[in-house]
Enzyme design. Structure first.
Site, PDB file in Angstrom:
ATOM      1  N   ASP A 266       0.072   5.247   0.961  1.00  0.00           N
ATOM      2  CA  ASP A 266      -0.049   6.149   2.103  1.00  0.00           C
ATOM      3  C   ASP A 266      -0.135   5.367   3.403  1.00  0.00           C
ATOM      4  O   ASP A 266      -0.946   4.448   3.548  1.00  0.00           O
ATOM      5  CB  ASP A 266      -1.314   7.013   1.943  1.00  0.00           C
ATOM      6  CG  ASP A 266      -1.179   7.999   0.804  1.00  0.00           C
ATOM      7  OD1 ASP A 266      -0.710   9.109   1.031  1.00  0.00           O
ATOM      8  OD2 ASP A 266      -1.535   7.611  -0.332  1.00  0.00           O
TER       9      ASP A 266
ATOM     10  N   ASP B  13       0.868  -1.170   0.000  1.00  0.00           N
ATOM     11  CA  ASP B  13       0.000   0.000   0.000  1.00  0.00           C
ATOM     12  C   ASP B  13       0.916   1.235   0.000  1.00  0.00           C
ATOM     13  O   ASP B  13       2.096   1.140   0.334  1.00  0.00           O
ATOM     14  CB  ASP B  13      -0.892  -0.038   1.241  1.00  0.00           C
ATOM     15  CG  ASP B  13      -1.765   1.196   1.363  1.00  0.00           C
ATOM     16  OD1 ASP B  13      -2.353   1.594   0.356  1.00  0.00           O
ATOM     17  OD2 ASP B  13      -1.827   1.764   2.469  1.00  0.00           O
TER      18      ASP B  13
END
Length: 793
Positions: free
Chosen positions: A194, A192
């Site tokens: 952020d 992922d």
């Protein structure tokens, strides 16, 4: 901000000096509106227009002075604490945390490791599925016990007495187990963006430590992907701005196409796939028909528009319901809202769950809380990862996804369905666990280095050193061969094997490898001794036993060398014993013993010793006798005897117990209490049995209670080798009644047994304690209220 006028200060009844002191204590005094406080106005006016009051400006204002900066940090920390709590949502980890109420840390991990393996074999009917219905798939075995010991070596969880592991600690242990499980076969690792690779709102800059890690992974023939919710259709430059530091490193290091081709960026959850151009080192879109699945290519634009229109309605209506002013953002494959004023994490969580529950569409979608916004995307990360795995021809056990949002409203949650995961809380944790992955991978590669020829060399070194040391140790000890000599030779061979294998930290690895080989070799030696041919041992059993009685066991091998079997005992004389090199003193003791004692009087005792020492003989004897051939009967044997020998009245009573009291009235729990009371009488403190009954009613884990009971019983028996302690029948009856009342009937301490249950309980007790009179049975059952404090100390 202008200072207050003198008239206002006088109307408040305060002198200017006093007011100045209060303003120094309250840095927000000048920002606060005149008249009623903002909190008071909010309580008086529930109109949504109250957002005009600068309430959040009072909590955090960036440009007043240093004290206000600290105040801002404090307010932000409070929000993050709530955010962190909400992000710690996982039913499996919560169940593991609850298990610590009745188990130690290591017991939890051992049991969970066994349940995970069972769940992998039968996901629909596994025990773990029944306990945690929402549990997902496990694509690799998880050695949780080893992971716990590795974590415990640094953080000493096992030394705590009162505080169990928290959510984050259990998450770390699961991550360590997953890292070790995935390291060997890993081909694709995705991240992922952020909150995982960089902080929310930031990008990968040139000083990001993950750049070196990415390059190392790709050089190790592992594909690396970033899977993000950000979507910019047709605008590769916007994707590049998020990872500019990484792309700059590709150019700086002049990485060849064979390396950069292993980098992939998935945008919009699953809607866009980008790769690195081998010449310009910039991102370019991969054509949809090269990587999308047939199901994704079949998505209709009208259905997409309908999904986003409905999502937009739910988002705006939900925001209005929560009195949260927002800015709407609509893209080709997503729609979302961003609060225009600061809000708290719970409000975003409420909005995301509301959309998840109410939005219905023909197409798959992902409604998630991004921490600062709420978005609905077409598709989800699971679909995107599945497409990428097919594009790269990877299997689920070869893929690992690292993310920070695996809660109910997180967009990483869906990836659990298609690959293994590592759950991190921030970029620092990401760096830690990926470095651990690289270290474990390097160790595995070192062990496998050299191919077949290298492995043959290592095995040859091990075999040669082991054989040489075995011969040397045996010769040095005068021909004696036992487990210690075998373990010593294996330790030296393990050290040599480690040194020629080229593993990291050679000295530490050599000691560890040597100890491991020694332990395994000692175990195998003992097993081989237990399964040696029976003929030799049986032929010399009486002579061996006699030598042990006389303290001359060191001459047992002398009997075998001279073939002095048991059938020749009555013919032994001075000459025969001298021929097998038994010294004069021991010879006199042996001949004296033969003259003064009737050897055959001990045949029964010898046979019993043989029965306990030889597995096959003991097994045959045990199967041929109803009682099992041993004084101490195990719980399964007790249950088998109960099933085979119970009278019709007893069986009716057992059935009636289950009918009246349900699951905990079943025969397995009833027999457990009867077994403990019967065979723990005089050996196990009654309080231990009653406490076990209380625990069983909560945990229903009969295995661990059996282990605890047998350990206590065996410890007592070890102290009384000559005679088994005998308890009182009345005491055993009291413990049986109280245990059954606690576990099966659910009665509180001191609560009387119902009159209707007395006959049923009396039938069962009378069958187990046939020597007890009816008066004793009735006294134990009706005397329960008087034993209310019998087990408190």
């Amino acid at each position: 901000m202008q200072p207050s006028s003198a008239s206002s200060s006088s109307s408040n009844g305060k002198r200017p000096q006093q007011r100045d002191q209060e303003q120094r204590r309250d840095p927000f005094a000048e920002k606060r509106p005149a008249g009623p406080s903002s909190r008071q106005q909010q309580s008086r006016n529930l109109d949504p227009g109250i957002t005009d009051v600068p309430y959040w400006d009072l909590l955090s204002h960036p440009d007043i002075d240093e004290s206000i900066s600290r105040a801002k940090s404090a307010s932000d920390a409070a929000v993050l604490r709530r955010k962190g709590h909400l992000k710690e949502q996982d039913r499996l980890i919560e169940f593991m945390r609850d298990m610590h109420d009745t188990h130690t840390c290591e017991e939890v991990m051992v049991k969970m490791e066994r349940w995970v393996q069972e769940h992998r074999s039968d996901p629909r009917r596994s025990k773990l599925k029944r306990i945690v219905p929402t549990v997902g798939s496990f694509f690799t075995p998880l050695r949780l016990a080893d992971a716990f010991r590795e974590y415990d070596a640094f953080f000493h969880l096992s030394r705590r007495k009162y505080i169990p592991p928290n959510f984050a600690e259990l998450r770390h242990i699961l991550n360590i187990a997953q890292i070790h499980a995935s390291a060997e076969a890993l081909r694709l690792i995705t991240f992922d963006a952020d909150g995982t690779l960089y902080a929310d709102g930031h990008h990968i800059e040139q000083d990001n430590e993950m750049i070196e890690i990415f390059v190392t992974l790709m050089k190790s023939n592992i594909d690396v992907g970033i899977v993000t919710a950000a979507g910019y259709p047709g605008e590769a430059a916007k994707f590049e701005s998020r990872i500019q530091g990484l792309l700059a490193a590709f150019s700086k290091y002049k990485l060849p196409a064979t390396i950069t081709n292993r980098f992939h960026l998935m945008g919009g959850e699953c809607n866009y796939l980008l790769r690195v151009n081998p010449v310009s080192k910039q991102l370019e879109f991969v054509p949809d028909d090269e990587w999308m699945t047939p199901e994704m290519l079949a998505w209709d634009e009208e259905d997409i528009k309908e999904l986003l229109d409905d999502a937009q309605v739910h988002l705006t209506e939900g925001a209005a319901r929560l009195c949260m002013p927002v800015q709407l953002i609509r893209k080709t494959r997503s729609v979302g809202v961003v609060p225009t004023q600061p809000t708290i994490y719970e409000v975003l969580e409420e909005l995301a769950i509301s959309v998840q529950q109410n939005l219905i569409s023909k197409l798959p979608f992902c409604a998630f809380n991004g921490g600062n916004d709420v978005f609905v995307d077409v598709g989800n990360k699971s679909i995107g990862l599945d497409a990428l795995m097919r594009h790269l021809d990877c299997y689920p056990y070869e893929v690992l996804h690292v993310g920070d949002r695996f809660s109910d409203t997180g967009n990483d949650t869906a990836t659990r369905d298609c690959c293994s995961i590592v759950w991190v809380a921030n970029p620092e944790e990401t760096g830690f666990f990926v470095k651990m992955l690289l270290k474990v991978s390097a160790q595995l590669q070192a062990l496998q280095k050299g191919g077949p020829w290298g492995q043959a060399r290592n095995l040859g070194v091990f075999t040669g050193v082991n054989a040489g040391l075995n011969l040397a140790i045996k010769k040095a000890r005068g021909g004696k061969e036992d487990v210690w000599g075998s373990m010593g030779a294996a330790f030296g061979a393990g050290v040599a094997f480690s040194l020629v294998s080229g593993v990291p930290n050679p000295l530490q690895s050599a000691f560890t490898t040597g100890a491991a080989f020694a332990g395994f070799n000692g175990l195998f030696y003992q097993i081989s001794q237990a399964f040696k041919p029976e003929k030799d041992d049986v032929e010399y059993a009486q002579g061996t036993y006699m030598l042990q009685m006389l303290g001359l066991q060191k001459y047992q091998n002398n009997l075998k060398k001279g073939l002095l079997t048991d059938s020749t005992i009555m013919l032994w004389n001075e000459s025969a014993l001298s021929d097998v090199r038994i010294p004069a003193g021991p010879r006199l003791l042996i001949l004296h013993h033969l003259d003064r004692n009737d050897v055959f009087a001990d045949i029964k005792r010898i046979a019993k010793k043989i029965q306990g020492a030889l597995p096959i003989v003991g097994l045959v004897s045990r199967l041929s006798t109803p009682g099992g051939g041993f004084d101490e009967i195990s719980y399964p044997e007790f249950c088998r005897s109960a099933f085979d020998n119970a009278t019709l009245d007893v069986r009716d009573a057992v059935v009636e117990m289950e009918r009246r009291y349900g699951k905990l009235g079943q025969s397995r729990w009833l027999y457990c209490m009867l077994w403990m009371a019967k065979h723990g009488n005089g050996l196990v403190p009654p309080r231990n049995i009653i406490v076990a009954a209380k625990r069983l009613r909560v945990t229903q884990d009969v295995e661990i209670e059996m282990d605890r009971f047998e350990q206590t019983r065996d410890a007592t028996l070890a102290k009384f080798r000559m005679m088994r302690p005998q308890g009182n029948v009345s005491d055993a009856l009291d413990v049986a009644v109280d245990g059954i009342a606690t576990l099966c009937m659910g009665l509180a301490e001191g609560q009387a047994v119902l009159e209707a249950d007395e006959s049923m309980l009396s039938a069962v007790l009378g069958w187990v304690w046939s020597e007890a009179t009816s008066e004793q049975l009735a006294a134990s059952i009706r005397g329960r209220p008087g034993r209310v404090s019998a087990y408190t100390s």
